[in-house]
Design an enzyme around this catalytic site. Structure first.
Site, PDB file in Angstrom:
ATOM      1  N   ARG A  75     -19.057   4.901  54.139  1.00 49.24           N
ATOM      2  CA  ARG A  75     -19.729   4.128  53.097  1.00 49.24           C
ATOM      3  C   ARG A  75     -18.688   3.707  52.061  1.00 49.24           C
ATOM      4  O   ARG A  75     -18.000   4.560  51.495  1.00 49.24           O
ATOM      5  CB  ARG A  75     -20.820   4.996  52.445  1.00 49.24           C
ATOM      6  N   HIS A 119     -20.739  -1.466  43.164  1.00 48.00           N
ATOM      7  CA  HIS A 119     -20.483  -0.103  42.679  1.00 48.00           C
ATOM      8  C   HIS A 119     -19.707  -0.245  41.363  1.00 48.00           C
ATOM      9  O   HIS A 119     -18.549   0.150  41.256  1.00 48.00           O
ATOM     10  CB  HIS A 119     -19.716   0.686  43.738  1.00 48.00           C
ATOM     11  N   GLU A 164     -26.281   3.581  42.079  1.00 50.30           N
ATOM     12  CA  GLU A 164     -26.570   4.290  40.833  1.00 50.30           C
ATOM     13  C   GLU A 164     -26.791   3.379  39.623  1.00 50.30           C
ATOM     14  O   GLU A 164     -26.021   3.424  38.655  1.00 50.30           O
ATOM     15  CB  GLU A 164     -25.447   5.289  40.518  1.00 50.30           C
ATOM     16  N   ASN A 291     -28.075   9.974  45.768  1.00 45.94           N
ATOM     17  CA  ASN A 291     -26.840  10.652  45.374  1.00 45.94           C
ATOM     18  C   ASN A 291     -27.232  11.880  44.578  1.00 45.94           C
ATOM     19  O   ASN A 291     -27.936  11.771  43.567  1.00 45.94           O
ATOM     20  CB  ASN A 291     -25.970   9.736  44.500  1.00 45.94           C
ATOM     21  N   TYR A 293     -25.939  15.535  42.785  1.00 44.70           N
ATOM     22  CA  TYR A 293     -24.845  16.407  42.348  1.00 44.70           C
ATOM     23  C   TYR A 293     -25.330  17.666  41.635  1.00 44.70           C
ATOM     24  O   TYR A 293     -24.635  18.657  41.599  1.00 44.70           O
ATOM     25  CB  TYR A 293     -23.896  15.636  41.419  1.00 44.70           C
ATOM     26  N   GLU A 350     -24.451  10.335  48.674  1.00 44.81           N
ATOM     27  CA  GLU A 350     -23.332  11.028  48.034  1.00 44.81           C
ATOM     28  C   GLU A 350     -23.742  12.453  47.727  1.00 44.81           C
ATOM     29  O   GLU A 350     -24.845  12.697  47.213  1.00 44.81           O
ATOM     30  CB  GLU A 350     -22.933  10.391  46.692  1.00 44.81           C
TER      31      GLU A 350
END
Ligand code: IFM
Length: 440
Positions: A75, A119, A164, A291, A293, A350
């Site tokens: 990606r 991005h 995002e 994504n 985290y 991600e």
């Protein structure tokens, strides 16, 4: 070894500005990140992405490394300013060629390209006219997306419109921590968000028109949110943060409306929505990229008005970013989104961790903590899959250490180590672990 269904996609992710370097080569124009990073004092270690991983020149070596990791997919994002140096006008053939050669090499290596159109690296020329605050940007984005999908759509089938949107709109237009560095508060973030979502929705049918068998979606950064206590003020703050970070994006994309409670909270900061906008935003998605985290443990506070929250840091393990290691949070967000919004397909687009890596005298990087982090998160993804989440693949952030935005090069997320002085790459132990998973 964890076992995943046949066909489950294992990949790694990067983004153009974070790895490519070559900011003015072959006709590339300046993006807002080129401009922002050259402002004194905005990047923690005073660095910029002028060279980064020099991927623009070293991509054949990087594709060989992906192959060594047994990746099914890669990606990456396209730099708009390589295609349209000033954000408008005809395509720059040299810019398109760069990505075309990369795509060919990936396919030859048996690696499926997953392309992100945006991005965060907006052409500076468009920012000078108001960037994402200007509604007309939607048309500019569409033209750009048209040029790219026409040129690569014969070979690239997987497309994400945005990466995002929360981050680049809030950090870029409300808080001033990321490019373009504007501190306009919620009003700025929400106007930028609305235009990005509209650009997304209007562009999906265009991608499908240009690309046969297109698989088109969007990538969101989502947090599983928990209140820091059961006090009603903390519960309400957690609900507001969930509204700001998660529901403000998921509701319009899947339910064709912004969340009522948040519209009320934002009041006059809410965006100008024209009739028909929301119908366009909620064009059906082929996939949702998540994504992940960390989870968010939230109390009432004074941060991020009008969200008025404060993050709590419960005891536990933390990465170098100060983010709690919370594998269960991955399960919770995947399952929660799947149950509430029913996307047809989901990917973890991600997930990864920054830890302080050391090259040992034997020339290796024994990043046991990162390998362990990945193992625990993969296990939660597996559980989500068993519990009915339509999870199709998993992309680790990141393929290689790279320019971590306002943190510069201080934070290393790669499963491949980048020695920035020599540009030598070393597959870390976590990379060897990923290679095993991908091979199995
Ligand atoms: O490096 C970023 C990436 O560009 C977007 N998602 C989060 C990563 C780690 O902060």
């Amino acid at each position: 070894m964890l076992s995943f269904p046949k066909g489950f996609v294992w990949g790694a992710a990067t983004a153009a500005y974070q790895i490519e370097g070559a900011p003015a080569e072959d006709g590339k124009g300046p993006s807002i990140w080129d401009t922002f990073t050259h402002r004194p004092g905005v990047i923690a270690d005073g660095t910029n992405g002028d060279v980064a991983c020099d991927h623009y020149h070293r991509w054949p070596e990087d594709v060989a490394l992906m192959r060594a990791l047994n990746l099914d997919a890669y990606r990456f994002s396209i730099a708009w300013t390589r295609i349209q140096p000033n954000g408008r006008g005809p395509a720059n053939p040299a810019g398109l060629d760069f990505y075309s050669r990369l795509v060919d090499a990936l396919l030859e290596a048996g690696i499926t390209p997953y392309v992100t159109l945006y991005h965060w690296d907006l052409p500076q020329a468009l920012e000078d006219e108001g960037g994402w605050l200007r509604r007309g940007i939607v048309d500019d984005y569409q033209v750009y997306a048209d040029l790219v999908t026409r040129a690569l759509g014969d070979r690239v089938k997987h497309w994400a419109t945005f990466n995002e949107p929360w981050v680049f709109t809030w950090s870029g237009y409300a808080l001033g921590e990321d490019a373009p560095g504007l501190k306009l508060g919620a009003r700025g973030a929400l106007a930028a968000t609305h235009h990005a979502l509209l650009a997304h929705g209007i562009t999906l049918p265009l991608i499908r028109a240009n690309v046969s068998d297109a698989v088109a979606g969007i990538v969101l950064d989502l947090n599983h949110v928990e209140p820091a206590s059961d006090h009603p003020e903390d519960v309400a703050a957690a609900r507001r943060w969930d509204g700001c970070q998660n529901r403000w994006y998921l509701d319009p994309l899947f339910k064709c409306h912004y969340p009522e409670d948040m519209l009320k909270l934002y009041g006059s900061a809410a965006p100008d929505v024209l009739p028909g906008d929301l119908d366009q935003i909620c064009a059906p998605l082929d996939f949702l990229g998540v994504n992940f985290y960390r989870r968010s443990v939230v109390a009432a506070g004074t941060d991020l008005p009008p969200i008025d929250m404060q993050r709590h840091s419960p005891a536990g393990e933390y990465t170098e970013m100060g983010w709690e290691v919370s594998p269960n949070g991955l399960y919770d967000i995947l399952k929660g989104v799947s149950d509430s919004y029913h996307p047809q397909a989901m990917y973890v687009t991600e997930n990864g961790a920054a830890f302080a890596d050391v090259v040992t005298p034997d020339g290796a990087v024994h990043d046991e903590r990162r390998a362990h982090y990945l193992r625990k998160h993969f296990a939660q993804a597996r559980q989500a899959l068993s519990d009915g989440v339509p999870l199709k693949g998993y992309f680790v952030w990141s393929l290689l250490d790279n320019f971590e935005w306002a943190c510069g090069f201080e934070k290393r997320f790669g499963v491949i180590y980048t020695d920035y002085a020599t540009q030598r790459r070393i597959i870390k132990d976590s990379g060897h672990y990923l290679a095993q998973m991908a091979a199995s």
